[in-house]
Design an enzyme around this catalytic site. Structure first.
Site, PDB file in Angstrom:
ATOM      1  N   GLY A 392       0.809  -1.205   0.000  1.00 39.33           N
ATOM      2  CA  GLY A 392       0.000   0.000   0.000  1.00 39.33           C
ATOM      3  C   GLY A 392       0.845   1.258   0.000  1.00 39.33           C
ATOM      4  N   SER A 393       0.299   2.331   0.569  1.00 46.28           N
ATOM      5  CA  SER A 393       0.879   3.676   0.443  1.00 46.28           C
ATOM      6  C   SER A 393       2.232   3.847   1.113  1.00 46.28           C
ATOM      7  CB  SER A 393      -0.100   4.699   1.012  1.00 46.28           C
ATOM      8  OG  SER A 393      -1.328   4.655   0.321  1.00 46.28           O
ATOM      9  N   ALA A 394       2.703   2.860   1.861  1.00 48.55           N
ATOM     10  CA  ALA A 394       4.010   2.980   2.507  1.00 48.55           C
ATOM     11  C   ALA A 394       5.121   3.240   1.497  1.00 48.55           C
ATOM     12  CB  ALA A 394       4.315   1.710   3.306  1.00 48.55           C
ATOM     13  N   LYS A 396       4.979   5.185  -1.145  1.00 45.91           N
ATOM     14  CA  LYS A 396       4.791   6.436  -1.902  1.00 45.91           C
ATOM     15  C   LYS A 396       6.021   7.347  -1.875  1.00 45.91           C
ATOM     16  CE  LYS A 396      -0.267   6.577  -1.832  1.00 45.91           C
ATOM     17  NZ  LYS A 396      -1.485   7.161  -1.239  1.00 45.91           N
TER      18      LYS A 396
END
Length: 690
Positions: A392-394, A396
């Protein structure tokens, strides 16, 4: 009167001949003795004095393993052991005789494993025993004519085949005990100690064998060792295991071991750090020179190489910290399961890696698995290196840096966060429409749309319009993956462990999938890879190799202190991100805002912390397939480091398969407690040092 002279008696002619023959025989004997003594004396004396020298190598205990503060993590526990060292020329009959006598003093099984041990006796074992006990009867099973056309091995094999099973079906338990012992004696190599029994040897067995050694040729009552774990199961799945003496060297690596001086029954590292550092832990075998005469009898022994147990390993792990991290994962995992038992029915793991971002030293590596059927937790730290998940967004931070590096965005660039739709594909967006956001806001508030624009631009699309086709160059996929590789995402981290996963790479290079990749919803990564990734950002773009080993030391005779340093592991920089330092600092600032500013996705847990943390949260959609059905779940992740201005700890956390919107920020709560614990322990260690 004249006296008559007496006639002298003469020996009979035959007796003279006899004396002459005896004289000749003695002459020949004297001549032969002369030949033996004078001409051939030296050679015959050499034959009488002829001896052989053979070198035998005796295994030594493995090195111990310590944590960074020199607490023993793996020790050697002394145990009673019965060994057998066969002399030269020992035959099967001799070994059977020893086995029968030894069976009076030891047993090869106990009440718990009796059935398994006796079941291990094969029909061939029984027939070989019968053959030795009925030698003459067995030989009659083969005619002289048949034997003449066969080699000895063929004769033996044929006789065994002809022994009827009913002949051996009624063997007594005592006879089977003898067979089990003989099977072990048969494994022994000439003049090389072989362990007959070292498990559950009772003091009574040990004493009886020691008392009767004079009637047990080759047998010795000595001590051996087993691995002991003072911290029980903590960190044990990464420490690994060693083979038993019965298993010996690993079959798949037999040539490797034999060419390095191992014996077939040597115990070796089977997995984990025991396998990784086998060469250091194995030690130097004691080499004994045996002198034997022509009858195979040992006439002298001499130690030519002193044995030395293996090197001691000092790990980077802090076992006190490791125990507390394990406990944190168990407690938070249990809470989230108990709070939403149905929605979180697929949650069973929590994984965490904590390391020093500047040196690569691993401080704690934890994996906790919950078994619902047993209601128990188990340590599965190896999953941090093996299991691969959508993060997931980790990730980004890597996406934004890819945008900088590729030139598709610049620091401060803004995009309007509203749902995006490519014609023919589902609509994609952030968790809310966030309006106009720049790069820092995109990290702080975790904008998906901002990352979508980076992906589209890398693919060649700069003029996106809602529900219209987009320009997309497939090579953009590999280009972005190359940028991610610089952080350790999608490649080996280089960790000192026998195996690590490198993640799954999705196969379809289309625009929608690259958009998913940019928000951590396509490729998968391990927890160790995520830890290296966030460490690289914390370390100003330097990617260092994570490592478990801090140093190796020579064994010390004293139990109170370690020996001298044999080898130290230095920081190993794998690569440096080639970009403006301003870019790295920009992402670092975004990460700080995630943890420390209102509306940051980790602000609730980390605001006001005096250790000045930074990092990134992540939530990834994930499908679970069970009994032919698909269930939607979420992977919750967190990466972070502290202090922001001088990092000494970096962490990565993954809790897979939580119920949608039912994870209760378990990732953030675990991360908060880990960082709090680290800095609390730091004070404790400082006080202890003082």
């Amino acid at each position: 009167m004249v006296k008559k002279k007496k006639k002298r008696r003469q020996l009979p002619f035959r007796l003279n001949i006899l004396f002459f023959v005896v004289f000749l025989l003695f002459s020949v004997l004297i001549l032969q003795l002369g030949v033996v003594q004078i001409l051939n004396g030296d050679s015959f004396q050499k034959e009488i004095d002829r001896t052989d020298q053979d070198i035998s190598k005796t295994p030594v205990p493995r090195g111990k393993i310590y944590d960074r503060y020199h607490n023993v993590v793996v020790d050697n526990e002394p145990i009673y052991s019965i060994t057998y060292t066969p002399a030269k020329g020992v035959q099967a009959e001799d070994r059977l005789d020893v086995a029968e006598k030894l069976a009076n003093y030891i047993s090869m099984y106990n009440d718990k494993n009796k059935e398994d041990k006796l079941a291990a006796i094969t029909m061939r074992d029984k027939k070989e025993y019968w053959y030795l006990k009925h030698d003459e009867e067995a030989k009659k099973l083969l005619t002289e004519k048949e034997a003449a056309d066969m080699k000895p091995a063929e004769q033996y094999k044929t006789i065994l085949e002809r022994i009827k099973e009913e002949e051996v079906d009624d063997l007594t338990e005592e006879q089977q005990k003898v067979i089990l012992i003989k099977k072990e004696l048969d494994k022994a190599m000439t003049l090389t100690p072989h362990i007959v029994k070292n498990e559950d040897v009772t003091p009574e067995e040990y004493a009886k064998v020691a008392e009767h050694l004079n009637e047990l040729p080759g047998i010795n009552a000595t001590t051996d060792w087993n691995r002991a774990y003072p911290y029980d199961d903590t960190f044990k799945s990464l420490l690994g295991s060693i083979t038993s003496q019965t298993e010996g060297i690993l079959a798949e690596k037999e040539n490797y071991y034999l060419t390095r001086g191992y014996s077939p029954n040597d115990r070796v590292g089977r997995s984990g750090l025991e396998e990784q550092y086998e060469e250091l832990l194995r030690g130097r075998k004691e080499q004994i020179e045996y002198t034997t005469n022509k009858n195979g009898e040992i006439v002298d022994t001499n130690v030519v190489v002193e044995g030395q147990r293996g090197k001691d390993l000092v790990l980077t792990i802090d076992m006190k910290f490791q125990e507390r991290v394990d406990k944190i994962l168990r407690e938070e995992l249990k809470k989230v399961i108990q709070k939403h038992p149905y929605d979180n029915r697929f949650v069973d793991d929590a994984l965490a890696v904590v390391m020093n971002p500047k040196t690569g030293e691993l401080l704690a590596v934890s994996g906790q698995h919950y078994d619902r059927e047993k209601g128990k937790f188990s340590n599965v730290a190896y999953k941090t290196l093996y299991d691969q998940h959508r993060p997931g967004s980790a990730v980004k931070g890597a996406t934004v840096l890819s945008g900088y590096q590729s030139g598709v965005i610049t620091p401060g660039q803004t995009f309007y966060d509203a749902p995006i739709k490519i014609k023919g594909t589902p609509e994609k967006g952030s968790y809310n429409s966030l309006g106009s956001v720049n790069d820092l806001d995109a990290l702080k508030r975790s904008s998906n749309v901002y990352m979508f624009y980076i992906a589209l631009r890398m693919g060649g699309e700069y003029n996106y319009q809602y529900n219209q086709p987009v320009t997309f160059h497939k090579e953009a996929f590999q280009k972005m993956r190359n940028y991610f590789d610089q952080f350790g995402l999608g490649v080996s981290t280089g960790v000192d462990f026998p195996y690590e996963g490198t993640g799954y790479k999705g196969p379809e290079p289309v625009a929608g999938n690259l958009m998913d990749f940019a928000i951590g919803q396509y490729d998968t990564f391990t927890t160790m890879q995520l830890a290296q990734y966030v460490s690289t950002i914390a370390n100003d773009g330097l990617r260092v190799r994570p490592h478990f080993l801090k140093e190796a030391r020579v064994p010390s005779a004293s139990e109170e202190r370690l020996g001298a340093v044999f080898k130290s592991v230095n920081t190993d920089v794998l690569n440096q991100i080639e970009m403006s330092q301003n870019y790295i600092e920009r992402v670092q600032e975004g990460f700080r805002r995630v943890y420390q500013e209102p509306r940051g996705t980790a602000y609730t847990e980390f605001s006001g912390k005096d250790y000045n943390p930074a990092g990134k949260t992540g939530t990834a959609e994930n499908e679970v397939y069970k009994n032919g059905n698909q269930y939607n779940t979420e992977n919750l992740s967190l990466v972070g480091y502290a202090p922001f201005d001088d990092p000494e700890i970096a962490m990565a956390i993954i809790v897979p398969n939580t119920g949608v919107d039912k994870g209760d920020h378990v990732n953030n709560k675990i991360g908060e407690r880990i960082m709090d614990t680290y800095f609390d322990l730091k004070e404790e260690h400082n006080e202890e040092a003082e």
